[in-house]
Write an enzyme that holds these catalytic residues in place. Structure first.
Site: not given
Length: 367
Positions: A31, A34, A59, A110, A124, A133, A296
């Site tokens: 993508d 992105r 992430g 966490e 992202e 999500e 995407h």
């Protein structure tokens, strides 16, 4: 600042397992909208925003944002990922020769320990229609725990938009859904006939099968791409806009927004179309709306069971409610109440996440 962390019940949906292989990341790396947006966001004015700063990548996936932050001059980068993609990120960091700057931490954010406050959080985190999500919960947790006062968020603003889908005859994406539904029903009718020849009668189940199939195809959103702004019956409207540095993530669990569209052409509305934009501190914008550029995420199409025939000057008014699926909090439920002018109010309910309808292979499909 109080650290907010909406609870998420244990689920059969193995979220982190999805991102452990390169196959899962291929569609995102392909993508270019992105990739180019994040590259520009990190490297534009890098001396002011990134250089000599401590950066946290929430992430990290294959580690590309962490690598870019290091190459933009970050003093230290902590890259966190709970999936097996952390192993992929370590390989990319090593091959990019930034191991002295980037530390990969294979953990949920966490549960991880970051040894110092950070100047910048890059992530992202966006899903289809922005919030699928529910990953922003983790970003907000990291923000509240480690981001210095006045620190930067990449992206720093996010906006959900909604339009009225009015396709031309040659590009009606809802045709695929209805054609598939009709084919499935016809196949069931044939099966009933075949089984009657084997001395068993399933005709009493037909109404239930038709209802189940209709729910599956007409109450789940569909990911589409390559639509034109001309496929909209009026200007889009904002459903939600928030500052990533200050928003309370609990306000994203459920929210509603009224809308009122004024139609600009004689057309037939066959669904609602949703997408998002994100803004970065240096003016870079990632826009996933209708256009020639592939994303995407695409747009989420909510096909209506009955289309709306409208003319210039007509008004489509109503309310959209976005909430988390109580059975699977990584997914969303969209409720649309709408009417044309003062006509009968109708309601449509959609799941976002349970069904894609089409292959997830990237650029050769419209969904």
């Amino acid at each position: 600042m109080e650290i907010t962390q909406p609870t998420q019940p244990e689920s059969a949906f193995k979220y982190f397992d999805l991102y452990g292989s390169m196959r899962a990341h291929k569609i995102m790396l392909e993508d270019m909208a992105r990739m180019e947006a994040y590259h520009s966001a990190i490297f534009k004015n890098k001396s002011e925003l990134i250089a000599d700063k401590v950066v946290l990548d929430v992430g990290t996936g294959t580690g590309v944002l962490a690598v870019w932050a290091a190459k933009a001059g970050a003093k230290r980068v902590y890259a966190v990922d709970a999936s097996n993609a952390a192993q992929l990120a370590r390989r990319l960091v090593e091959s990019s020769n930034v191991s002295d700057v980037v530390t990969i931490l294979n953990s949920k954010v966490e549960e991880v320990e970051i040894p110092e406050p950070v100047d910048v959080i890059v992530s992202e985190w966006m899903g289809c229609f922005l919030l699928k999500e529910s990953m922003f919960d983790s970003v907000a947790y990291a923000r509240d725990k480690w981001l210095k006062p006045g620190g930067l968020m990449f992206p720093n603003r996010a906006t959900i938009l909604l339009g009225l889908y009015a396709p031309g005859n040659d590009d009606d994406r809802t045709d695929w859904v209805r054609t598939k539904l009709e084919k499935e029903i016809a196949e069931w009718d044939e099966t009933v006939t075949n089984l009657q020849g084997l001395d068993v009668d399933y005709s009493g189940f037909t109404s239930e099968v038709v209802q189940d199939l209709s729910d599956y195809f007409l109450k789940n959103s569909m990911r589409v791409n390559y639509l034109s702004p001309n496929n909209l019956a009026s200007a889009s409207q904002k459903v939600l806009e928030f500052d990533c540095a200050t928003v309370d993530p609990t306000t994203l669990v459920q929210f509603s927004q009224d809308f009122e569209y004024t139609i600009n052409k004689q057309t037939e509305i066959k669904g609602f179309l949703g997408w998002f934009t994100t803004d970065f501190p240096n003016g870079v914008v990632l826009d996933t709306g209708p256009g020639k550029t592939y994303s995407h995420w695409g747009q989420q199409l909510y096909p209506l069971q009955e289309s709306l025939k409208v003319a210039p000057g007509d008004r489509v008014v109503g309310t959209i409610t976005v909430s988390r699926d109580p059975d699977e909090p990584r997914f969303n439920i969209i409720k649309l109440k709408y009417q044309v002018n003062t006509g009968l109010e109708q309601t449509a309910l959609f799941n976002v996440g349970h069904v894609q309808h089409l292959d997830e292979g990237s650029k050769n499909v419209f969904g």
